[in-house]
Motif scaffolding. Structure first.
Motif, PDB file in Angstrom:
ATOM      1  N   CYS A  67       8.405  37.585  -0.705  1.00  0.00           N
ATOM      2  CA  CYS A  67       8.785  36.204  -0.987  1.00  0.00           C
ATOM      3  C   CYS A  67       9.956  36.159  -1.959  1.00  0.00           C
ATOM      4  CB  CYS A  67       7.610  35.436  -1.590  1.00  0.00           C
ATOM      5  SG  CYS A  67       6.268  35.138  -0.432  1.00  0.00           S
ATOM      6  N   THR A  68      10.773  35.142  -1.785  1.00  0.00           N
ATOM      7  CA  THR A  68      11.898  34.909  -2.691  1.00  0.00           C
ATOM      8  C   THR A  68      11.950  33.437  -3.050  1.00  0.00           C
ATOM      9  OG1 THR A  68      13.172  36.691  -1.651  1.00  0.00           O
ATOM     10  CG2 THR A  68      14.381  35.116  -3.012  1.00  0.00           C
ATOM     11  N   ILE A  69      11.955  33.158  -4.352  1.00  0.00           N
ATOM     12  CA  ILE A  69      12.115  31.785  -4.816  1.00  0.00           C
ATOM     13  C   ILE A  69      13.571  31.592  -5.213  1.00  0.00           C
ATOM     14  CG2 ILE A  69      11.436  32.314  -7.209  1.00  0.00           C
ATOM     15  CD1 ILE A  69      10.079  29.528  -7.261  1.00  0.00           C
ATOM     16  N   SER A  70      14.131  30.473  -4.834  1.00  0.00           N
ATOM     17  CA  SER A  70      15.526  30.188  -5.159  1.00  0.00           C
ATOM     18  C   SER A  70      15.686  28.688  -5.334  1.00  0.00           C
ATOM     19  CB  SER A  70      16.454  30.701  -4.052  1.00  0.00           C
ATOM     20  OG  SER A  70      16.182  30.032  -2.836  1.00  0.00           O
ATOM     21  N   ARG A  71      16.857  28.296  -5.807  1.00  0.00           N
ATOM     22  CA  ARG A  71      17.082  26.873  -6.001  1.00  0.00           C
ATOM     23  C   ARG A  71      18.518  26.515  -5.664  1.00  0.00           C
ATOM     24  NH1 ARG A  71      17.054  26.896 -12.617  1.00  0.00           N
ATOM     25  NH2 ARG A  71      19.136  27.802 -12.837  1.00  0.00           N
ATOM     26  N   ASP A  72      18.681  25.280  -5.243  1.00  0.00           N
ATOM     27  CA  ASP A  72      19.995  24.713  -4.983  1.00  0.00           C
ATOM     28  C   ASP A  72      20.139  23.532  -5.925  1.00  0.00           C
ATOM     29  OD1 ASP A  72      22.185  23.271  -4.050  1.00  0.00           O
ATOM     30  OD2 ASP A  72      21.824  23.832  -1.973  1.00  0.00           O
ATOM     31  N   ASN A  73      20.857  23.724  -7.010  1.00  0.00           N
ATOM     32  CA  ASN A  73      20.967  22.677  -8.027  1.00  0.00           C
ATOM     33  C   ASN A  73      21.668  21.431  -7.480  1.00  0.00           C
ATOM     34  OD1 ASN A  73      19.671  24.228  -9.979  1.00  0.00           O
ATOM     35  ND2 ASN A  73      21.581  25.151 -10.686  1.00  0.00           N
ATOM     36  N   ALA A  74      22.588  21.619  -6.568  1.00  0.00           N
ATOM     37  CA  ALA A  74      23.302  20.466  -6.014  1.00  0.00           C
ATOM     38  C   ALA A  74      22.360  19.562  -5.217  1.00  0.00           C
ATOM     39  CB  ALA A  74      24.443  20.940  -5.126  1.00  0.00           C
ATOM     40  N   LYS A  75      21.333  20.164  -4.636  1.00  0.00           N
ATOM     41  CA  LYS A  75      20.369  19.405  -3.838  1.00  0.00           C
ATOM     42  C   LYS A  75      19.070  19.142  -4.583  1.00  0.00           C
ATOM     43  CE  LYS A  75      22.056  21.121   0.619  1.00  0.00           C
ATOM     44  NZ  LYS A  75      21.694  21.810   1.885  1.00  0.00           N
ATOM     45  N   ASN A  76      18.978  19.620  -5.835  1.00  0.00           N
ATOM     46  CA  ASN A  76      17.747  19.461  -6.623  1.00  0.00           C
ATOM     47  C   ASN A  76      16.534  19.964  -5.831  1.00  0.00           C
ATOM     48  OD1 ASN A  76      19.155  18.245  -8.751  1.00  0.00           O
ATOM     49  ND2 ASN A  76      18.989  16.232  -7.784  1.00  0.00           N
ATOM     50  N   THR A  77      16.707  21.087  -5.207  1.00  0.00           N
ATOM     51  CA  THR A  77      15.676  21.620  -4.322  1.00  0.00           C
ATOM     52  C   THR A  77      15.395  23.078  -4.650  1.00  0.00           C
ATOM     53  OG1 THR A  77      16.297  20.109  -2.542  1.00  0.00           O
ATOM     54  CG2 THR A  77      15.050  22.067  -1.910  1.00  0.00           C
ATOM     55  N   VAL A  78      14.124  23.417  -4.618  1.00  0.00           N
ATOM     56  CA  VAL A  78      13.676  24.795  -4.780  1.00  0.00           C
ATOM     57  C   VAL A  78      13.076  25.257  -3.463  1.00  0.00           C
ATOM     58  CG1 VAL A  78      11.991  26.280  -5.936  1.00  0.00           C
ATOM     59  CG2 VAL A  78      13.306  24.643  -7.247  1.00  0.00           C
ATOM     60  N   TYR A  79      13.336  26.507  -3.132  1.00  0.00           N
ATOM     61  CA  TYR A  79      12.872  27.065  -1.873  1.00  0.00           C
ATOM     62  C   TYR A  79      11.949  28.247  -2.121  1.00  0.00           C
ATOM     63  CZ  TYR A  79      16.953  24.485  -0.241  1.00  0.00           C
ATOM     64  OH  TYR A  79      17.875  23.499   0.017  1.00  0.00           O
ATOM     65  N   LEU A  80      11.047  28.458  -1.195  1.00  0.00           N
ATOM     66  CA  LEU A  80      10.243  29.676  -1.185  1.00  0.00           C
ATOM     67  C   LEU A  80      10.381  30.284   0.202  1.00  0.00           C
ATOM     68  CD1 LEU A  80       8.270  31.493  -2.792  1.00  0.00           C
ATOM     69  CD2 LEU A  80       6.409  30.254  -1.651  1.00  0.00           C
ATOM     70  N   GLN A  81      11.127  31.362   0.274  1.00  0.00           N
ATOM     71  CA  GLN A  81      11.279  32.091   1.524  1.00  0.00           C
ATOM     72  C   GLN A  81      10.164  33.125   1.612  1.00  0.00           C
ATOM     73  OE1 GLN A  81      13.613  31.778   4.111  1.00  0.00           O
ATOM     74  NE2 GLN A  81      12.296  33.274   5.152  1.00  0.00           N
ATOM     75  N   MET A  82       9.378  33.036   2.654  1.00  0.00           N
ATOM     76  CA  MET A  82       8.242  33.941   2.824  1.00  0.00           C
ATOM     77  C   MET A  82       8.425  34.752   4.098  1.00  0.00           C
ATOM     78  SD  MET A  82       5.054  31.534   1.643  1.00  0.00           S
ATOM     79  CE  MET A  82       5.221  30.399   3.003  1.00  0.00           C
ATOM     80  N   ASN A  83       8.430  36.053   3.958  1.00  0.00           N
ATOM     81  CA  ASN A  83       8.612  36.960   5.080  1.00  0.00           C
ATOM     82  C   ASN A  83       7.385  37.848   5.254  1.00  0.00           C
ATOM     83  OD1 ASN A  83      11.324  36.013   5.398  1.00  0.00           O
ATOM     84  ND2 ASN A  83      12.002  37.455   3.815  1.00  0.00           N
ATOM     85  N   ASN A  84       7.291  38.448   6.425  1.00  0.00           N
ATOM     86  CA  ASN A  84       6.169  39.348   6.719  1.00  0.00           C
ATOM     87  C   ASN A  84       4.835  38.716   6.314  1.00  0.00           C
ATOM     88  OD1 ASN A  84       4.813  41.660   7.531  1.00  0.00           O
ATOM     89  ND2 ASN A  84       5.152  42.730   5.589  1.00  0.00           N
ATOM     90  N   LEU A  85       4.631  37.495   6.769  1.00  0.00           N
ATOM     91  CA  LEU A  85       3.438  36.757   6.375  1.00  0.00           C
ATOM     92  C   LEU A  85       2.180  37.404   6.918  1.00  0.00           C
ATOM     93  CD1 LEU A  85       4.907  33.199   6.731  1.00  0.00           C
ATOM     94  CD2 LEU A  85       3.788  34.082   4.677  1.00  0.00           C
ATOM     95  N   LYS A  86       1.120  37.296   6.124  1.00  0.00           N
ATOM     96  CA  LYS A  86      -0.170  37.877   6.447  1.00  0.00           C
ATOM     97  C   LYS A  86      -1.217  36.780   6.540  1.00  0.00           C
ATOM     98  CE  LYS A  86       1.065  41.946   3.691  1.00  0.00           C
ATOM     99  NZ  LYS A  86       0.669  42.827   2.575  1.00  0.00           N
ATOM    100  N   PRO A  87      -2.304  37.021   7.261  1.00  0.00           N
ATOM    101  CA  PRO A  87      -3.353  35.996   7.326  1.00  0.00           C
ATOM    102  C   PRO A  87      -3.850  35.554   5.946  1.00  0.00           C
ATOM    103  CG  PRO A  87      -3.722  37.644   9.003  1.00  0.00           C
ATOM    104  CD  PRO A  87      -2.577  38.139   8.171  1.00  0.00           C
ATOM    105  N   GLU A  88      -3.841  36.472   4.989  1.00  0.00           N
ATOM    106  CA  GLU A  88      -4.308  36.118   3.651  1.00  0.00           C
ATOM    107  C   GLU A  88      -3.332  35.216   2.895  1.00  0.00           C
ATOM    108  OE1 GLU A  88      -4.118  39.186   4.971  1.00  0.00           O
ATOM    109  OE2 GLU A  88      -3.457  40.681   3.486  1.00  0.00           O
ATOM    110  N   ASP A  89      -2.164  34.966   3.467  1.00  0.00           N
ATOM    111  CA  ASP A  89      -1.237  33.995   2.880  1.00  0.00           C
ATOM    112  C   ASP A  89      -1.582  32.565   3.273  1.00  0.00           C
ATOM    113  OD1 ASP A  89       1.345  36.357   3.556  1.00  0.00           O
ATOM    114  OD2 ASP A  89       0.507  35.890   1.583  1.00  0.00           O
ATOM    115  N   THR A  90      -2.534  32.411   4.177  1.00  0.00           N
ATOM    116  CA  THR A  90      -2.952  31.072   4.601  1.00  0.00           C
ATOM    117  C   THR A  90      -3.504  30.295   3.419  1.00  0.00           C
ATOM    118  OG1 THR A  90      -3.434  31.787   6.858  1.00  0.00           O
ATOM    119  CG2 THR A  90      -4.560  29.797   6.068  1.00  0.00           C
ATOM    120  N   ALA A  91      -2.926  29.116   3.182  1.00  0.00           N
ATOM    121  CA  ALA A  91      -3.316  28.301   2.031  1.00  0.00           C
ATOM    122  C   ALA A  91      -2.522  26.999   2.068  1.00  0.00           C
ATOM    123  CB  ALA A  91      -3.030  29.032   0.721  1.00  0.00           C
ATOM    124  N   VAL A  92      -2.913  26.089   1.205  1.00  0.00           N
ATOM    125  CA  VAL A  92      -2.069  24.928   0.925  1.00  0.00           C
ATOM    126  C   VAL A  92      -1.154  25.318  -0.231  1.00  0.00           C
ATOM    127  CG1 VAL A  92      -1.977  22.511   0.233  1.00  0.00           C
ATOM    128  CG2 VAL A  92      -3.849  23.323   1.686  1.00  0.00           C
TER     129      VAL A  92
END
Length: 116
Positions: A67-92
């Motif tokens: 996972c990688t957390i990043s932000r775009d200050n111009a858009k006031n947005t934070v992102y969470l890029q999640m790769n190679n997801l596993k069943p145990e990542d299932t959640a809210v």
């Protein structure tokens, strides 16, 4: 005050990827840390990743390297890029903002389901 709106959850197969977005509004300049938490059924609320106003990041051991957390200050947005997801990542997944060092704001949550 700070308001947060998440998007980007969904159903993905194991090994797949998703990108979650968290758009912030309100007192943006007062935000100290933005983070992603998650809660799976029957499990405790846990920190997934966080990013400070200075750009420092922190990750849970369970998602490091995936996972990688990043932000775009111009858009006031934070992102969470999640790769190679596993069943145990299932959640809210919830977006959180710590602002003025003492106040917390939470988004409404977005469901991530990893299943074949």
């Amino acid at each position: 005050q700070v308001q947060l709106v998440e998007s980007g959850g969904g159903l993905v197969q194991p090994g797949g990827s998703l990108r979650l977005s968290c758009a912030a509004s309100g007192s943006i300049a007062s935000i100290n840390i933005m983070a992603w938490y998650r809660q799976a059924p029957g499990k405790q609320h846990e920190l997934v990743a966080a990013i400070t106003s200075g750009g420092s990041t922190e990750y849970a051991d369970s998602v490091k390297g995936r996972c990688t957390i990043s932000r775009d200050n111009a858009k006031n947005t934070v992102y969470l890029q999640m790769n190679n997801l596993k069943p145990e990542d299932t959640a809210v997944y919830y977006c959180n903002a710590l602002y003025e060092l003492v106040f917390n704001s939470w988004g409404q949550g977005t469901q991530v389901t990893v299943s074949s």
